[in-house]
Enzyme design. Sequence first.
Site, PDB file in Angstrom:
ATOM      1  N   HIS A 156       0.820  -1.209   0.000  1.00 41.24           N
ATOM      2  CA  HIS A 156       0.000   0.000   0.000  1.00 41.24           C
ATOM      3  C   HIS A 156       0.855   1.261   0.000  1.00 41.24           C
ATOM      4  O   HIS A 156       0.350   2.360  -0.234  1.00 41.24           O
ATOM      5  CB  HIS A 156      -0.931  -0.002   1.213  1.00 41.24           C
ATOM      6  CG  HIS A 156      -2.206   0.748   0.995  1.00 41.24           C
ATOM      7  ND1 HIS A 156      -2.238   2.039   0.502  1.00 41.24           N
ATOM      8  CD2 HIS A 156      -3.505   0.413   1.211  1.00 41.24           C
ATOM      9  CE1 HIS A 156      -3.498   2.444   0.427  1.00 41.24           C
ATOM     10  NE2 HIS A 156      -4.280   1.479   0.839  1.00 41.24           N
ATOM     11  N   GLY A 161      -6.039   1.567  -3.739  1.00 37.97           N
ATOM     12  CA  GLY A 161      -7.028   0.653  -4.300  1.00 37.97           C
ATOM     13  C   GLY A 161      -7.285   0.829  -5.785  1.00 37.97           C
ATOM     14  O   GLY A 161      -7.258  -0.151  -6.548  1.00 37.97           O
ATOM     15  N   ARG A 261     -25.587   6.738  -2.204  1.00 33.20           N
ATOM     16  CA  ARG A 261     -25.758   5.458  -1.525  1.00 33.20           C
ATOM     17  C   ARG A 261     -24.621   5.229  -0.543  1.00 33.20           C
ATOM     18  O   ARG A 261     -24.825   4.645   0.531  1.00 33.20           O
ATOM     19  CB  ARG A 261     -25.843   4.315  -2.534  1.00 33.20           C
ATOM     20  CG  ARG A 261     -24.661   4.197  -3.466  1.00 33.20           C
ATOM     21  CD  ARG A 261     -24.789   3.042  -4.441  1.00 33.20           C
ATOM     22  NE  ARG A 261     -23.646   3.017  -5.352  1.00 33.20           N
ATOM     23  CZ  ARG A 261     -23.358   2.019  -6.152  1.00 33.20           C
ATOM     24  NH1 ARG A 261     -24.138   0.945  -6.175  1.00 33.20           N
ATOM     25  NH2 ARG A 261     -22.304   2.064  -6.948  1.00 33.20           N
ATOM     26  N   ARG A 296     -10.363  15.616  -7.919  1.00 30.37           N
ATOM     27  CA  ARG A 296     -10.589  16.808  -7.101  1.00 30.37           C
ATOM     28  C   ARG A 296      -9.438  17.800  -7.198  1.00 30.37           C
ATOM     29  O   ARG A 296      -9.531  18.911  -6.700  1.00 30.37           O
ATOM     30  CB  ARG A 296     -10.819  16.410  -5.639  1.00 30.37           C
ATOM     31  CG  ARG A 296     -12.116  15.625  -5.440  1.00 30.37           C
ATOM     32  CD  ARG A 296     -12.240  15.056  -4.039  1.00 30.37           C
ATOM     33  NE  ARG A 296     -13.510  14.346  -3.894  1.00 30.37           N
ATOM     34  CZ  ARG A 296     -14.612  14.879  -3.376  1.00 30.37           C
ATOM     35  NH1 ARG A 296     -14.590  16.124  -2.935  1.00 30.37           N
ATOM     36  NH2 ARG A 296     -15.736  14.175  -3.294  1.00 30.37           N
ATOM     37  N   ASP A 312      -7.462  10.319   3.745  1.00 33.33           N
ATOM     38  CA  ASP A 312      -8.492  10.217   4.769  1.00 33.33           C
ATOM     39  C   ASP A 312      -9.079  11.573   5.084  1.00 33.33           C
ATOM     40  O   ASP A 312      -8.371  12.585   5.127  1.00 33.33           O
ATOM     41  CB  ASP A 312      -7.904   9.639   6.062  1.00 33.33           C
ATOM     42  CG  ASP A 312      -7.396   8.225   5.911  1.00 33.33           C
ATOM     43  OD1 ASP A 312      -7.661   7.625   4.861  1.00 33.33           O
ATOM     44  OD2 ASP A 312      -6.742   7.731   6.848  1.00 33.33           O
ATOM     45  N   SER A 388     -14.929   2.687   0.220  1.00 33.51           N
ATOM     46  CA  SER A 388     -15.810   2.336  -0.897  1.00 33.51           C
ATOM     47  C   SER A 388     -15.020   1.753  -2.059  1.00 33.51           C
ATOM     48  O   SER A 388     -14.084   2.376  -2.562  1.00 33.51           O
ATOM     49  CB  SER A 388     -16.572   3.572  -1.378  1.00 33.51           C
ATOM     50  OG  SER A 388     -17.313   3.264  -2.548  1.00 33.51           O
ATOM     51  N   ASP A 398     -10.746 -11.532 -15.950  1.00 33.89           N
ATOM     52  CA  ASP A 398     -10.668 -12.756 -16.749  1.00 33.89           C
ATOM     53  C   ASP A 398      -9.248 -12.942 -17.276  1.00 33.89           C
ATOM     54  O   ASP A 398      -8.774 -12.165 -18.105  1.00 33.89           O
ATOM     55  CB  ASP A 398     -11.663 -12.658 -17.903  1.00 33.89           C
ATOM     56  CG  ASP A 398     -11.639 -13.867 -18.824  1.00 33.89           C
ATOM     57  OD1 ASP A 398     -10.913 -14.840 -18.518  1.00 33.89           O
ATOM     58  OD2 ASP A 398     -12.337 -13.837 -19.851  1.00 33.89           O
TER      59      ASP A 398
END
Length: 456
Positions: A156, A161, A261, A296, A312, A388, A398
């Site tokens: 990391h 991600g 959501r 952003r 964060d 998220s 695949d």
Amino acid sequence: MPVTLKACYTVKPIETTWCGRVSLSEWDQTGKVTHVPIIYFYRTPSQESNNNSIASTLKDSLSRVLVPFYPLAGRLHWINNGRLELDCNAMGVQFIEAESSSSFEDLGDDFSPSSEYNYLVPTVDYTLPIHGLPLVLIQLTNFKCGGVSIGITLSHAVVDGPRASHFISEWARLARGEPLQTVPFHDRKVLHAGDPPSVSLARCHSHTEFDEPPLLLGKTDNTEERKKKTAMVILKLSKTQVETLKKRANYGGYGNGSYSRYEAIAGHIWRSACKARGHKEDQPTTLTVIVDSRSRMEPPLPKGYFGNATLDTVATSLAGDLVSKPLGYASSRIREAIERVSDEYVRSGIEFLKNQEDLRRFHQDLHAIESEKKEEPFYGNPNLAVVSWLTLPIYGVDFGWGKELYMSPATHDFDGDFVLLPGPDGDGSLLVCLGLQVEHMDAFKKHFYEDIESKS
């Protein structure tokens, strides 16, 4: 689960790549600096030499994808005061072949995560110096039933991600004979990596995300909470349940409304955790939101920027307010935290970190590396973080024998650590992968589902 390691290889870029030292950005050097694991399960074509063919395909395509993604074949080095540098030296990544006498059926119909997954992802030996650790380790495990799992763990400190997903997707594309889709962008100078501070600490924004998180009322430290046993589970939300939570968050007049959501579900998780943990009304609690800053920034970061660009931001509240007020209140606190992340805020955060004499206090998992005894920040009870993966291309990976049967974070049992994933069937459902103290887990599940059906 019985797993036998059969072979271990070092896979290097198939062509000569650029070599040299690269400064990491400040965002690369905060938060997690260890490896993050993910696992995929596949049914494979039935053929006599299938296992060897799969391993050869994966290793060959890996050697080719490491050419454009050459930093992943390098090694990290400590330079001074908790700061890291990336040596692009083409030393390669680790590829392990293993086999298991178990079948997929032994993992359950829904591949429910368990400690068994630990045998299916490579183990990183953090007793070694950091410059001796591969940045990527991969384990191919052949099951008795003919299926395979591919466990991948990536540093990391080098990628976040979105870029880990980018690497895995491009690796799969090359494995099935297709060209690279998006070339990675490696110049970390766009985030002023290696540059000295350009403004003083006094001129930086207030960055509460770097403060120590609150403790449980009446406690002077979190030693007891750190020691408590945790577990990992995955909970499913149907499309109807997702829509119910989103409508409820947008009803009641808190903030600007139109909550996403993510804001609705993260708010629901926050409230449920406060109830499950039995917090007092005046208990301070935080929810850490991980925001991708790429779009952003002004101008936005280049397409394919290959490094950490997530940061964060922290939502705060009292547990009593979260529990007693409508869901929209929790969502409004989360929205407020997300909206703080602007170009100015990101650049201020970089300057804040550049002005720090030592970055070690900002590492969440430094205890794992080089026998470091420092006690890292603890983000469990009474706090949590909700990450998220809803927009990441985590499915349909695949390698040439069809999409995965199942994918999941391999281990995710840190107290208060939550990941939101889209449902694998594309039907609008969501998965909540969570780590929580065992003593709170049943109560959390109860509130998580029962509160959706209630009108509160």
